[in-house]
Scaffold this motif. Sequence first.
Motif, PDB file in Angstrom:
ATOM      1  N   ASP A  72      -2.428   2.124   1.402  1.00 44.45           N
ATOM      2  CA  ASP A  72      -2.481   1.128   2.473  1.00 44.45           C
ATOM      3  C   ASP A  72      -1.117   1.043   3.145  1.00 44.45           C
ATOM      4  O   ASP A  72      -0.272   1.927   2.982  1.00 44.45           O
ATOM      5  CB  ASP A  72      -2.965  -0.233   1.954  1.00 44.45           C
ATOM      6  CG  ASP A  72      -2.083  -0.802   0.839  1.00 44.45           C
ATOM      7  OD1 ASP A  72      -0.883  -0.449   0.781  1.00 44.45           O
ATOM      8  OD2 ASP A  72      -2.582  -1.607   0.034  1.00 44.45           O
ATOM      9  N   HIS A  73      -0.882  -0.033   3.873  1.00 44.69           N
ATOM     10  CA  HIS A  73       0.347  -0.152   4.664  1.00 44.69           C
ATOM     11  C   HIS A  73       1.615  -0.191   3.822  1.00 44.69           C
ATOM     12  O   HIS A  73       2.708   0.110   4.309  1.00 44.69           O
ATOM     13  CB  HIS A  73       0.291  -1.430   5.516  1.00 44.69           C
ATOM     14  CG  HIS A  73       0.316  -2.685   4.695  1.00 44.69           C
ATOM     15  ND1 HIS A  73      -0.806  -3.163   4.022  1.00 44.69           N
ATOM     16  CD2 HIS A  73       1.326  -3.552   4.408  1.00 44.69           C
ATOM     17  CE1 HIS A  73      -0.493  -4.267   3.381  1.00 44.69           C
ATOM     18  NE2 HIS A  73       0.792  -4.531   3.595  1.00 44.69           N
ATOM     19  N   ARG A  74       1.485  -0.525   2.536  1.00 47.56           N
ATOM     20  CA  ARG A  74       2.682  -0.662   1.702  1.00 47.56           C
ATOM     21  C   ARG A  74       3.354   0.676   1.429  1.00 47.56           C
ATOM     22  O   ARG A  74       4.575   0.772   1.385  1.00 47.56           O
ATOM     23  CB  ARG A  74       2.321  -1.351   0.381  1.00 47.56           C
ATOM     24  CG  ARG A  74       1.928  -2.799   0.536  1.00 47.56           C
ATOM     25  CD  ARG A  74       1.383  -3.355  -0.769  1.00 47.56           C
ATOM     26  NE  ARG A  74       0.049  -2.821  -1.075  1.00 47.56           N
ATOM     27  CZ  ARG A  74      -0.642  -3.127  -2.174  1.00 47.56           C
ATOM     28  NH1 ARG A  74      -0.100  -3.943  -3.086  1.00 47.56           N
ATOM     29  NH2 ARG A  74      -1.837  -2.621  -2.365  1.00 47.56           N
ATOM     30  N   LYS A  75       2.564   1.705   1.172  1.00 48.56           N
ATOM     31  CA  LYS A  75       3.077   3.047   0.857  1.00 48.56           C
ATOM     32  C   LYS A  75       4.152   2.973  -0.238  1.00 48.56           C
ATOM     33  O   LYS A  75       5.281   3.441  -0.086  1.00 48.56           O
ATOM     34  CB  LYS A  75       3.656   3.722   2.105  1.00 48.56           C
ATOM     35  CG  LYS A  75       2.634   3.993   3.184  1.00 48.56           C
ATOM     36  CD  LYS A  75       1.606   5.014   2.736  1.00 48.56           C
ATOM     37  CE  LYS A  75       0.634   5.373   3.852  1.00 48.56           C
ATOM     38  NZ  LYS A  75      -0.282   4.270   4.218  1.00 48.56           N
ATOM     39  N   GLU A  76       3.771   2.366  -1.346  1.00 52.47           N
ATOM     40  CA  GLU A  76       4.707   2.216  -2.452  1.00 52.47           C
ATOM     41  C   GLU A  76       3.980   2.365  -3.781  1.00 52.47           C
ATOM     42  O   GLU A  76       2.755   2.224  -3.866  1.00 52.47           O
ATOM     43  CB  GLU A  76       5.412   0.849  -2.391  1.00 52.47           C
ATOM     44  CG  GLU A  76       4.461  -0.332  -2.460  1.00 52.47           C
ATOM     45  CD  GLU A  76       5.160  -1.674  -2.240  1.00 52.47           C
ATOM     46  OE1 GLU A  76       6.207  -1.683  -1.541  1.00 52.47           O
ATOM     47  OE2 GLU A  76       4.664  -2.700  -2.749  1.00 52.47           O
ATOM     48  N   LEU A  77       4.748   2.673  -4.813  1.00 53.79           N
ATOM     49  CA  LEU A  77       4.208   2.857  -6.161  1.00 53.79           C
ATOM     50  C   LEU A  77       4.896   1.883  -7.100  1.00 53.79           C
ATOM     51  O   LEU A  77       6.131   1.873  -7.203  1.00 53.79           O
ATOM     52  CB  LEU A  77       4.434   4.293  -6.636  1.00 53.79           C
ATOM     53  CG  LEU A  77       4.012   4.610  -8.075  1.00 53.79           C
ATOM     54  CD1 LEU A  77       2.496   4.500  -8.223  1.00 53.79           C
ATOM     55  CD2 LEU A  77       4.482   6.010  -8.475  1.00 53.79           C
ATOM     56  N   TYR A  78       4.099   1.074  -7.795  1.00 54.00           N
ATOM     57  CA  TYR A  78       4.657   0.139  -8.760  1.00 54.00           C
ATOM     58  C   TYR A  78       4.571   0.752 -10.153  1.00 54.00           C
ATOM     59  O   TYR A  78       3.511   1.198 -10.598  1.00 54.00           O
ATOM     60  CB  TYR A  78       3.905  -1.192  -8.742  1.00 54.00           C
ATOM     61  CG  TYR A  78       4.398  -2.170  -9.783  1.00 54.00           C
ATOM     62  CD1 TYR A  78       5.696  -2.692  -9.708  1.00 54.00           C
ATOM     63  CD2 TYR A  78       3.591  -2.553 -10.855  1.00 54.00           C
ATOM     64  CE1 TYR A  78       6.167  -3.579 -10.671  1.00 54.00           C
ATOM     65  CE2 TYR A  78       4.060  -3.446 -11.816  1.00 54.00           C
ATOM     66  CZ  TYR A  78       5.343  -3.955 -11.712  1.00 54.00           C
ATOM     67  OH  TYR A  78       5.808  -4.821 -12.667  1.00 54.00           O
TER      68      TYR A  78
END
Length: 280
Positions: free
Chosen positions: A137-143
């Motif tokens: 989605d818009h975040r384009k991040e990995l936690y």
Amino acid sequence: MEKTLIKPSLKPTILKTETQHTNTETPFYKPIAKEIEVFEQAFTNKIPMLLKGPTGTGKTRFVDFMTHKLNKELITISCHEETSSTDLIGRYIIKGAETVWIDGPLTKAVKEGAVIYLDEIAEARPDVIVAIHSLTDHRKELYIDKLGKTIKAHPDFMLVASFNPGYQKGFKELKPSTRQRFIALAFNYPNEKDEAEILIYETQIDASTAKKLVAIANKIRNLTELGLTETVSTRLLVDAAKLIHTGLGKRLAVRVAVVEPLTDDIEITEALSDLCDLMI
């Protein structure tokens, strides 16, 4: 550009990787529609891509071709029922007297801007789907919960996944909420002319035999009453063509490369073999 092939281990150990420096030629791929343009635009706009279609219709070859074309590193994960988010994200290992963190292939791709290809994503465990949500989605991040860290994806990172919507229908499907995080391309078997051209290019087989192999494939594909789990893929035809080109008898090549991989039912095997013998 590098290409990394990864097969997750069934045991909780670090995934083994095989890295090849791909200064080799771009693999052959015959465009069927405008899939090359779609992939390029998806890469430009950082939109995840879902490739759907039967086994052996060129999904993996297409991704390999496109990453060569874009000069990007490709990391391929062959998903199965034991593939977990830990396999993809990473884990702690004991190294001597220390405990050290080892990045998984997904984390590596996110950091370095590689293309990661999750082959048969529907086969993976549900926690894998959860892990990739923030990347689609818009975040384009990995936690990474084990580290308590969030990593922003490299600008060149791209997520590509594939699945076979007809395989074990109703048992392993992607949820609508997951599917709608991707743009999708449908892959199917090429038309007769294109499929014959693929066989000729891939195996240098003569045109007459290539056409006969394609005719056999289309005949079997239309025999829906046999109840085959999978039907004849272009990949199987390529195998048969290779065997024939290097000297194996045509009928034997078709039996071992096309008929036998489709079923273990003796009666169906014999019926298909008789049909193929008449056509080649």
